[in-house]
Scaffold this motif. Structure first.
Motif, mmCIF file in Angstrom:
data_model
loop_
_atom_site.group_PDB
_atom_site.id
_atom_site.type_symbol
_atom_site.label_atom_id
_atom_site.label_comp_id
_atom_site.label_asym_id
_atom_site.label_seq_id
_atom_site.Cartn_x
_atom_site.Cartn_y
_atom_site.Cartn_z
ATOM 1 N N PHE A 107 0.834 -1.204 0.000
ATOM 2 C CA PHE A 107 0.000 0.000 0.000
ATOM 3 C C PHE A 107 0.866 1.250 0.000
ATOM 4 O O PHE A 107 0.656 2.162 -0.806
ATOM 5 N N ASP A 108 1.864 1.274 0.863
ATOM 6 C CA ASP A 108 2.750 2.433 0.949
ATOM 7 C C ASP A 108 3.460 2.665 -0.377
ATOM 8 O O ASP A 108 3.618 3.807 -0.818
ATOM 9 N N ARG A 109 3.887 1.572 -1.012
ATOM 10 C CA ARG A 109 4.573 1.699 -2.293
ATOM 11 C C ARG A 109 3.634 2.303 -3.336
ATOM 12 O O ARG A 109 3.996 3.234 -4.060
ATOM 13 N N ALA A 110 2.413 1.796 -3.389
ATOM 14 C CA ALA A 110 1.447 2.314 -4.364
ATOM 15 C C ALA A 110 1.209 3.807 -4.141
ATOM 16 O O ALA A 110 1.101 4.592 -5.083
ATOM 17 N N LEU A 111 1.166 4.184 -2.872
ATOM 18 C CA LEU A 111 0.926 5.580 -2.519
ATOM 19 C C LEU A 111 2.082 6.452 -3.014
ATOM 20 O O LEU A 111 1.874 7.577 -3.480
ATOM 21 N N GLN A 112 3.285 5.938 -2.888
ATOM 22 C CA GLN A 112 4.461 6.684 -3.353
ATOM 23 C C GLN A 112 4.489 6.813 -4.867
ATOM 24 O O GLN A 112 4.784 7.863 -5.402
ATOM 25 N N GLU A 113 4.185 5.706 -5.520
ATOM 26 C CA GLU A 113 4.504 5.614 -6.945
ATOM 27 C C GLU A 113 3.356 5.996 -7.857
ATOM 28 O O GLU A 113 3.567 6.349 -9.012
ATOM 29 N N ASN A 114 2.133 5.894 -7.328
ATOM 30 C CA ASN A 114 0.992 6.046 -8.223
ATOM 31 C C ASN A 114 0.138 7.259 -7.853
ATOM 32 O O ASN A 114 -0.591 7.243 -6.861
ATOM 33 N N ALA A 115 0.251 8.295 -8.672
ATOM 34 C CA ALA A 115 -0.418 9.562 -8.357
ATOM 35 C C ALA A 115 -1.935 9.422 -8.343
ATOM 36 O O ALA A 115 -2.611 10.002 -7.492
ATOM 37 N N ALA A 116 -2.487 8.630 -9.256
ATOM 38 C CA ALA A 116 -3.937 8.487 -9.326
ATOM 39 C C ALA A 116 -4.464 7.770 -8.080
ATOM 40 O O ALA A 116 -5.461 8.172 -7.472
ATOM 41 N N PHE A 117 -3.764 6.716 -7.713
ATOM 42 C CA PHE A 117 -4.110 5.960 -6.513
ATOM 43 C C PHE A 117 -4.086 6.879 -5.290
ATOM 44 O O PHE A 117 -5.022 6.931 -4.493
ATOM 45 N N ARG A 118 -3.014 7.648 -5.194
ATOM 46 C CA ARG A 118 -2.825 8.585 -4.084
ATOM 47 C C ARG A 118 -3.962 9.595 -4.029
ATOM 48 O O ARG A 118 -4.539 9.854 -2.984
ATOM 49 N N GLN A 119 -4.314 10.134 -5.190
ATOM 50 C CA GLN A 119 -5.397 11.113 -5.256
ATOM 51 C C GLN A 119 -6.702 10.509 -4.735
ATOM 52 O O GLN A 119 -7.450 11.141 -3.993
ATOM 53 N N GLY A 120 -6.934 9.230 -5.114
ATOM 54 C CA GLY A 120 -8.140 8.549 -4.648
ATOM 55 C C GLY A 120 -8.164 8.415 -3.137
ATOM 56 O O GLY A 120 -9.186 8.655 -2.488
ATOM 57 N N ILE A 121 -7.026 8.079 -2.566
ATOM 58 C CA ILE A 121 -6.944 7.900 -1.116
ATOM 59 C C ILE A 121 -7.151 9.239 -0.398
ATOM 60 O O ILE A 121 -7.882 9.328 0.587
ATOM 61 N N PHE A 122 -6.537 10.272 -0.935
ATOM 62 C CA PHE A 122 -6.728 11.616 -0.365
ATOM 63 C C PHE A 122 -8.206 11.998 -0.336
ATOM 64 O O PHE A 122 -8.734 12.452 0.673
ATOM 65 N N THR A 123 -8.831 11.817 -1.481
ATOM 66 C CA THR A 123 -10.246 12.170 -1.585
ATOM 67 C C THR A 123 -11.072 11.371 -0.592
ATOM 68 O O THR A 123 -11.944 11.895 0.097
ATOM 69 N N LEU A 124 -10.769 10.094 -0.486
ATOM 70 C CA LEU A 124 -11.506 9.239 0.443
ATOM 71 C C LEU A 124 -11.320 9.710 1.879
ATOM 72 O O LEU A 124 -12.278 9.779 2.657
ATOM 73 N N MET A 125 -10.088 10.073 2.235
ATOM 74 C CA MET A 125 -9.857 10.536 3.602
ATOM 75 C C MET A 125 -10.617 11.830 3.863
ATOM 76 O O MET A 125 -11.181 12.018 4.939
ATOM 77 N N GLY A 126 -10.631 12.698 2.871
ATOM 78 C CA GLY A 126 -11.412 13.926 2.991
ATOM 79 C C GLY A 126 -12.890 13.631 3.187
ATOM 80 O O GLY A 126 -13.544 14.226 4.049
ATOM 81 N N ASP A 127 -13.404 12.677 2.437
ATOM 82 C CA ASP A 127 -14.813 12.303 2.576
ATOM 83 C C ASP A 127 -15.106 11.746 3.962
ATOM 84 O O ASP A 127 -16.138 12.046 4.564
ATOM 85 N N MET A 128 -14.190 10.918 4.459
ATOM 86 C CA MET A 128 -14.413 10.323 5.782
ATOM 87 C C MET A 128 -14.413 11.395 6.849
ATOM 88 O O MET A 128 -15.220 11.372 7.779
#
Lengths: 239, 239
Positions: A112-133
């Motif tokens: 998960f951490d690697r994906a967050l580092q390497e994949n901007a789209a994935f990261r953006q999705g996680i950010f948005t989700l955290m904002g929603d939560m």
DNA sequence: AGAACAGGTTGATTTGCCTCAATTCTATCT
DNA sequence: AGATAGAATTGAGGCAAATCAACCTGTTCT
């Protein structure tokens, strides 16, 4: 909260009966293990050290905190697409329990951490989700801190409708007990029951069975929820 | 909430009296504008479109939501180092008001987004902060949904102590009114006052002036907060 | 079918917090 | 010092939701 809940301390051992069905990689090449949980099985407990991240594939999971004397506060309902256990702390500070049959993908922390580092789209999705939560949690705080019983109940029914309505029949199958609803809105199960039946008597909702509702007068339900009007409500819930 | 708060609709025009003191770049090369706000000035209102991100340099900011009839729920207190307005939505869904004199750095959205893309350390910090805010909000939900008046007040005093205590004197200068406290813990100002004076009479806190306290018996205050013990409490608050 | 049980509903009563009101405290101004 | 105003405290009474208890409904088991 309630007698039937067994008090569980963070240190208790627990055996997850989750079944791994298969292992695969997602579109980003991140390895995932598909797991299944039956109702009332726990994905993890408050106090457990996090080992990775879950994404819900089907079913719904409740996130809750327990006080020492058994009072419970449900903090979120996670369903398809939601990520769980996005934490940077050393222990989980809430428990996650399957409400229905649940399928989740488990991603080990390192992947998960690697994906967050390497994949901007994935990261953006996680950010948005955290904002929603965070938004959802703060909306719940307003409900818990400043709304009366009827407003809380009406708000919750609108929430259920927005997430779980059957688009063809307009009905919502409530897959949880009155106790679960009460532990989300900060009331007792008796009060939730009274409020729902009051809404039924007023012709605002249909309640043909205790766990099946349909909103028959959305305007009045929104008013009962303490929201000024429909437009405002829509912007709050985000649909 | 309370008569003295003026109801303010999202559409009202507002003139920010913030003063820009200087412009600079931080360690990551991100351009920042240092702004100052006086008590009761707003950084932004619920309903405003976000234009960037704020980081608090000094002072404290309250984040709150308002209902149409003026009921207010305070959702967070932001102080040194905290970021505000981390949103991916098209409007703010809470208001931010200076509680004290406040200095903040304003970072325009584009610069912020770029830093997030390009700087892994910066990104990690933001992630951690969002996780902390989510934890805090969920802890508040437990307080609002399941704690009684005394537990809420005691929990809040422990929170104040953990963030604002003077390490040499052990005193906390409470820089907010009873009304602000009440709007955070979901009570009335009278109830907050009663609970604080009850803790004083029991010798659990010192209250030499109405806005100055010191915890004289932390164990009992933690017990009054409904936490099982000090170790558990420490893990909740994270110190 | 009948028993046993879990969840839900409804009623009666209690209670914790709110509301309203009066008083005290503190700070500021003249 | 006295006057004024805002905030905090304290008291009395009311009310919304909790608690306690009975009853109903639907389901599973024998």
């Amino acid at each position: 909260m309630n007698a039937q809940t067994i008090l569980r301390l963070p240190t208790d051992p627990h055996i997850s009966r989750a079944r791994t069905t298969h292992t695969h990689r997602d579109g980003h090449g991140v390895p995932r293990n598909r797991l299944r949980f039956a109702p009332h099985e726990h994905l993890f407990f408050q106090g457990d050290p996090p080992t990775g991240v879950f994404q819900v594939v089907s079913g719904t999971v409740i996130l809750y905190k327990l006080m020492a004397d058994g009072r419970r506060q449900i903090q979120d309902f996670s369903s398809v697409g939601d990520f769980l256990a996005l934490t940077f702390a050393d222990v989980h500070n809430f428990s996650a329990e399957a409400l229905t049959d649940v399928e989740v993908d488990f991603i080990v922390q390192a992947s998960f951490d690697r994906a967050l580092q390497e994949n901007a789209a994935f990261r953006q999705g996680i950010f948005t989700l955290m904002g929603d939560m965070l938004n959802a949690s703060r909306e719940q705080a307003l409900l818990l801190g400043r709304k009366c019983a009827m407003e809380r109940t009406a708000t919750f029914l609108l929430f259920l409708d927005s997430r779980f309505v059957d688009p063809v029949t307009g009905f919502v199958d409530i897959r949880m007990s009155r106790c679960d609803m009460a532990d989300y809105v900060g009331l007792t199960l008796e009060t939730v029951s009274r409020m729902m039946n009051q809404l039924k008597r007023q012709g605002i909702i249909e309640l043909p069975q205790s766990n099946r509702i349909r909103i028959s007068d959305r305007k009045r339900l929104i008013a009962a929820a303490g929201e000024p009007d429909e437009a405002e409500y829509a912007s709050v819930v985000g649909y």
